[in-house]
Design an enzyme around this catalytic site. Structure first.
Site, short mmCIF file in Angstrom:
data_model
loop_
_atom_site.label_atom_id
_atom_site.label_comp_id
_atom_site.label_asym_id
_atom_site.label_seq_id
_atom_site.Cartn_x
_atom_site.Cartn_y
_atom_site.Cartn_z
N MET A 1 100.21 95.49 -19.31
CA MET A 1 99.32 94.55 -20.01
C MET A 1 98.74 95.11 -21.31
SD MET A 1 99.77 92.14 -18.08
CE MET A 1 100.43 91.98 -16.44
N CYS A 2 99.29 96.22 -21.76
CA CYS A 2 98.81 96.88 -22.97
C CYS A 2 99.46 96.24 -24.20
CB CYS A 2 99.17 98.36 -22.87
SG CYS A 2 98.04 99.42 -23.69
N HIS A 3 98.65 95.91 -25.19
CA HIS A 3 99.17 95.31 -26.42
C HIS A 3 99.86 96.36 -27.30
CE1 HIS A 3 96.06 92.46 -25.19
NE2 HIS A 3 96.75 91.55 -25.85
N GLU B 1 96.25 104.36 -25.07
CA GLU B 1 97.12 105.19 -25.89
C GLU B 1 96.68 106.65 -25.85
OE1 GLU B 1 97.89 101.07 -26.98
OE2 GLU B 1 96.04 102.17 -26.62
N ASP C 1 107.26 120.12 -17.60
CA ASP C 1 108.71 120.01 -17.66
C ASP C 1 109.35 121.21 -18.34
OD1 ASP C 1 111.29 118.62 -17.46
OD2 ASP C 1 111.12 118.45 -19.64
#
Length: 160
Positions: free
Chosen positions: A75-77, A117, A131
């Site tokens: 739901m992030c713009h 973000e 990683d």
């Protein structure tokens, strides 16, 4: 039917319409961390890890993650970000563990905030360190990830 902002009248998910919101300067700062052993710490600060420069790669991963947040958080713009900065600070815990504190600062001029973000950038940065160094030790601990501050928008400023 629903008072939830991300649920439509049929009870299904929707992305909120922000077209009527004011354009304002918005910033967010998020934190994450990863605790590593002495071998990994030395490889990172001496730049001797076999996969390359760990901090540079993690920093780029954090920047890329911030730019791609809307593709992984439903739901992030999608936002035109105007600035992304990922910073590091080492904390020496004892002679055997070292914590890399990660700060991600994101800014935009827009109709919705950049908290997600910044959080995504901080998380991806820590995951990238893991990683790149997991061949040395898989026992690293990624610490708490949280919003430190935000400014701009209707809800105003926030500071942890």
């Amino acid at each position: 039917m629903s008072k939830f902002t991300h649920i439509n009248e049929q009870g299904n998910a929707k992305m909120v319409d922000v077209s009527n919101k004011n354009i304002t300067k918005r910033t967010a700062q998020a934190h994450s961390s990863i605790t590593v052993n002495e071998t990994i710490y030395q490889q990172i600060i001496d730049n001797t890890n076999k996969k390359g420069n760990v901090l540079n790669t993690a920093q780029i991963a954090g920047i890329m993650a911030a730019k791609n947040t809307s593709t992984i958080i439903p739901m992030c713009h999608p936002l035109p970000l105007t600035g992304i900065d990922v910073q590091f600070n080492w904390q020496i815990n004892d002679n055997t563990t070292y914590t890399l504190n990660i700060t991600a600062i994101v800014s935009t001029t827009g109709k919705t905030g950049v908290e997600m973000e910044a959080l995504t950038a901080a998380s991806a940065t820590a995951l990238t360190v893991y990683d790149m160094t997991k061949a040395v030790d898989k026992g690293m601990i990624i610490g708490e990830t949280y919003l430190e501050s935000k400014s701009g928008g209707k809800s105003g400023d926030y500071r942890r």
